[in-house]
Design an enzyme around this catalytic site. Sequence first.
Site, PDB file in Angstrom:
ATOM      1  CG  ASP A  32      -0.245  -0.237   2.526  1.00  0.00           C
ATOM      2  OD1 ASP A  32       0.938   0.128   2.644  1.00  0.00           O
ATOM      3  OD2 ASP A  32      -0.866  -0.821   3.435  1.00  0.00           O
TER       4      ASP A  32
ATOM      5  NE  ARG B 134      -0.826   3.518   4.073  1.00  0.00           N
ATOM      6  CZ  ARG B 134      -1.883   2.726   3.940  1.00  0.00           C
ATOM      7  NH1 ARG B 134      -2.508   2.646   2.776  1.00  0.00           N
ATOM      8  NH2 ARG B 134      -2.317   2.026   4.956  1.00  0.00           N
TER       9      ARG B 134
ATOM     10  CG  ASP C 151      -3.651  -1.877   6.533  1.00  0.00           C
ATOM     11  OD1 ASP C 151      -2.492  -1.574   6.205  1.00  0.00           O
ATOM     12  OD2 ASP C 151      -3.928  -2.511   7.574  1.00  0.00           O
ATOM     13  CB  THR C 152      -1.453  -4.480   1.845  1.00  0.00           C
ATOM     14  OG1 THR C 152      -0.302  -3.641   2.039  1.00  0.00           O
ATOM     15  CG2 THR C 152      -2.271  -3.944   0.675  1.00  0.00           C
TER      16      THR C 152
ATOM     17  CD  GLU D  74       2.541  -3.032   8.022  1.00  0.00           C
ATOM     18  OE1 GLU D  74       3.528  -2.786   7.313  1.00  0.00           O
ATOM     19  OE2 GLU D  74       1.648  -2.195   8.243  1.00  0.00           O
TER      20      GLU D  74
ATOM     21  NE  ARG E  98       2.451   7.757   4.632  1.00  0.00           N
ATOM     22  CZ  ARG E  98       2.101   6.608   5.238  1.00  0.00           C
ATOM     23  NH1 ARG E  98       2.792   5.495   4.986  1.00  0.00           N
ATOM     24  NH2 ARG E  98       1.079   6.574   6.053  1.00  0.00           N
TER      25      ARG E  98
END
Length: 341
Positions: free
Chosen positions: A139, A153, A158-159, A161, A203
């Site tokens: 992500d 971002r 959300d992916t 980690e 970001r």
Amino acid sequence: MGRIILYVVLAVLVIAVIIKFFYLLVAAVLGYWAYKQYRKNKEAGRRQTFTYVISAFVGLFLIFFLVSLSSEPANSPEQVAVVETKEEMKTQTVTTSEAAEVVVVATSKKSESADITTKENQEQNNRLPATLVEVTDGDTLKVKVDGKEEKVRLLLIDTPETVHPEKEEQPFGKDASNFVKKQVAKGNISLELDVSERDKYGRLLAYVWIGDKMLNEQLLEYGLARIAYIYPPNTKYVDQFEEIQEHARKEAKGIWSIENYVQDNGFVEPKPETTEPVVITKTPRVEEKVEVKVKEEPAVANVYYKNCDAVRAAGADPIYKGEPGYSRKLDRDGDGIGCER
């Protein structure tokens, strides 16, 4: 009686001719009068002034006659409109009002199509062309925008980690990262910003487009990401994202294939099952240690797919490395994801 009818018919014809050619008849009568006056004045040796005035009126009425002809409608009350269908071409005769309705409908459809095209063009014009520098994880990536390097971002997702300093690599994290690398390698990257352009870390917050496909949506579609960090006013695509995520969840794709892995606060990997020593006292003087194994789930039977058609028929596509039935022949590019659509 017959003569009366004949006289009426002749009278009607005469009236019609007079109405139709009124200016021409007046011009003819004046012309004849001018001619007689010309001959009479010539014999008497008088001036022809009056003759010239009459001739001028003759010319004026001739002009009126020509104007009346040119002002008549060139077309008949009926028009022919050609209606084209997919099956065949049909020619139909319609009245002027019906033809007008056809034109209005066609114009309306063209207008709607033009509005949609204009909206798409405006959305594309609002995207920022970017050049890939590096894929950080599923992500997050680095790109160059207008010659300046930016960390991006992906909005609303959300992916798992892969490079977190305080967390180990999570299941499907590497798959998400590899998927992003594969997609951005196709080039033609652009960024669509929402209302708030940056987060607290500076970001860029963006919907990343690869050609005409949005990377955020694709990650949700393949079960490689969850919806997260929904902070108004950056909620442009949240509704359609939820529909895509729900479809992936029902099909148990990717992250949704692990029970209770996806939580509201992130990804929680289930703890491995272990054996525990249990002390059982038989008598007051004798103690024995007995190992009791925690009940394990039955092992998954060997799964074999002959080809990707078989994988799709079983509803298991795309199939990821480590999943039952995955084999190298199903993953020709070796990115860990087999039978991709």
